[in-house]
Scaffold this active site. Structure first.
Site, PDB file in Angstrom:
ATOM      1  N   ASP A 118     117.466  11.547  76.896  1.00 48.64           N
ATOM      2  CA  ASP A 118     117.750  12.557  77.919  1.00 48.64           C
ATOM      3  C   ASP A 118     119.163  13.107  77.769  1.00 48.64           C
ATOM      4  O   ASP A 118     119.418  14.297  78.005  1.00 48.64           O
ATOM      5  CB  ASP A 118     117.559  11.942  79.308  1.00 48.64           C
ATOM      6  CG  ASP A 118     117.088  12.960  80.336  1.00 48.64           C
ATOM      7  OD1 ASP A 118     117.019  14.159  79.999  1.00 48.64           O
ATOM      8  OD2 ASP A 118     116.792  12.561  81.474  1.00 48.64           O
TER       9      ASP A 118
ATOM     10  N   TRP B  45     110.409  22.126  87.408  1.00 52.10           N
ATOM     11  CA  TRP B  45     109.881  20.856  86.922  1.00 52.10           C
ATOM     12  C   TRP B  45     108.627  20.439  87.683  1.00 52.10           C
ATOM     13  O   TRP B  45     107.651  19.975  87.085  1.00 52.10           O
ATOM     14  CB  TRP B  45     110.956  19.781  87.014  1.00 52.10           C
ATOM     15  CG  TRP B  45     110.678  18.494  86.311  1.00 52.10           C
ATOM     16  CD1 TRP B  45     110.997  17.246  86.757  1.00 52.10           C
ATOM     17  CD2 TRP B  45     110.057  18.295  85.030  1.00 52.10           C
ATOM     18  NE1 TRP B  45     110.614  16.288  85.843  1.00 52.10           N
ATOM     19  CE2 TRP B  45     110.030  16.910  84.771  1.00 52.10           C
ATOM     20  CE3 TRP B  45     109.511  19.163  84.074  1.00 52.10           C
ATOM     21  CZ2 TRP B  45     109.484  16.363  83.607  1.00 52.10           C
ATOM     22  CZ3 TRP B  45     108.969  18.627  82.906  1.00 52.10           C
ATOM     23  CH2 TRP B  45     108.956  17.245  82.684  1.00 52.10           C
TER      24      TRP B  45
ATOM     25  N   LYS C 243     123.318  11.045  83.103  1.00 54.23           N
ATOM     26  CA  LYS C 243     123.482  11.921  81.932  1.00 54.23           C
ATOM     27  C   LYS C 243     123.862  13.343  82.345  1.00 54.23           C
ATOM     28  O   LYS C 243     124.455  14.088  81.553  1.00 54.23           O
ATOM     29  CB  LYS C 243     122.225  11.921  81.059  1.00 54.23           C
ATOM     30  CG  LYS C 243     120.921  12.260  81.774  1.00 54.23           C
ATOM     31  CD  LYS C 243     120.636  13.735  81.903  1.00 54.23           C
ATOM     32  CE  LYS C 243     119.410  13.965  82.741  1.00 54.23           C
ATOM     33  NZ  LYS C 243     119.131  15.391  82.994  1.00 54.23           N
TER      34      LYS C 243
END
Length: 340
Positions: free
Chosen positions: A245, A12, A192
């Site tokens: 997400d 990322w 999440k």
């Protein structure tokens, strides 16, 4: 053109460095593997964490944090949550003045259960902080690396700061919205991962689409319930950093958390799963932190509690499903007052 240092050369961090370089900024990236930094500088690729992607030649990689932070007043931190304090303690030695601290890590600090922006504000002296900004949303590094259309959210207490970061990243394939709810944005991105682990388990068990849809929906309720109790705006959890997400992380093969859960559902032990992944699975640590937070704040989170028992108490995944299905009957709207 802005000078920006990306701290963390994983998938990322590398993908976001590419976005910034595509936008014409002076981008530096730091990582603690010198051979990887050499590869980025000479071959313009990160074969370990973002294979198959050619990076802009303007990205300069450093294995020295001190050198990477020279004359920089915008930093983007993308490291595992457990490493934040150590990295920040090193960074503050080399940051010269008021700096915009952006973080794009989705998790809660192990041991303290604090959000990452709180950790930054604790570790960095006030005179070195211009703003703290969170960048989060449905965004797999693999797709960003291919310059596929992606949309995320920039959140900060001061909206002008969120908008400044929005301007840094926005381009034809990377769209950024703003949100003043830094608490909700951070918690949505972190929590999440718990539900993604559970979704992977349902797929590994072959429970079907009905079960997965119910899990995701009720999981979002849990996320919003805890998030609201901690000061987040309930509307945030219906947006990109909540529902958005959650959807991408529960349904994509790119998701480390989903893949880890899928292996658990197929009968692998947690130790086997973590060894085979080769990268951080934030959802495991976040499950522990969220479970502790839920108990402390007296928030009902049955999916999180069931997953906690699987991960840390050795409970069987099929028994966990049975315990959730056998809970006392309820009205679906019982959760609504908590969200208003």
């Amino acid at each position: 053109m802005t000078k920006i240092t990306v701290v963390g050369a994983g998938s990322w961090g590398t993908a976001l460095a590419m976005v910034l370089a595509d936008n014409g900024h002076d981008v530096r990236i730091w990582g603690n593997r010198s051979e990887l930094m050499d590869e980025i500088n000479t071959k313009h690729e990160n074969s370990r964490y973002l294979p198959g992607i050619t990076l802009p030649s303007t990205i300069v990689a450093y294995s020295s944090l001190e050198e990477a932070l020279v004359d920089v007043n915008v930093v983007l931190i993308v490291v595992p949550t457990k490493a934040y304090r150590e990295v920040l303690q090193d960074m503050k030695k080399y940051v010269a003045g008021p700096t915009t601290w952006i973080h794009a890590s989705k998790g809660i600090e192990p041991g303290t259960s604090k959000r990452i922006s709180e950790v930054i504000e604790e570790e960095i002296p006030e005179d070195l902080i211009k703003d703290v900004v969170v960048l989060s949303g449905p965004s797999h590094a693999e797709e960003v690396g291919l310059r596929q259309a992606t949309t995320v959210t920039s959140a900060a207490k001061r909206m002008e700061a969120a908008e400044e970061v929005q301007d840094l990243f926005m381009n034809s394939y990377f769209r950024v919205y703003t949100n003043p709810d830094i608490v909700g944005v951070e918690l949505g991105g972190a929590l999440k991962n718990i539900i993604a682990l559970a979704a992977g388990i349902t797929d590994g068990l072959g429970l079907g689409d009905n079960a997965k849809a119910a899990l995701m929906t009720r999981g979002l309720t849990e996320i919003a319930r805890l998030g609201r109790k901690m000061g987040g705006n309930p509307l945030t959890f219906a947006g990109l950093t909540g529902m958005g997400d959650l959807i991408v992380t529960c349904t994509s093969v790119h998701s480390r958390n989903w893949r880890a859960g899928n292996m658990l559902g197929k009968g692998h032990s947690l130790e086997e799963v973590l060894e085979s992944m080769g990268m951080v699975v934030e959802g495991v640590r976040t499950t522990k932190a969220a479970h502790e937070l839920a108990e402390k704040m007296e928030v009902e989170m049955p999916i999180t509690a069931a997953l906690y028992d699987v991960l840390f108490n050795g409970n069987n995944v099929k028994d966990a499903v049975g315990s959730l299905m056998g809970r006392v009957r309820k009205h679906e709207v019982e959760a609504i007052p908590d969200l208003l």
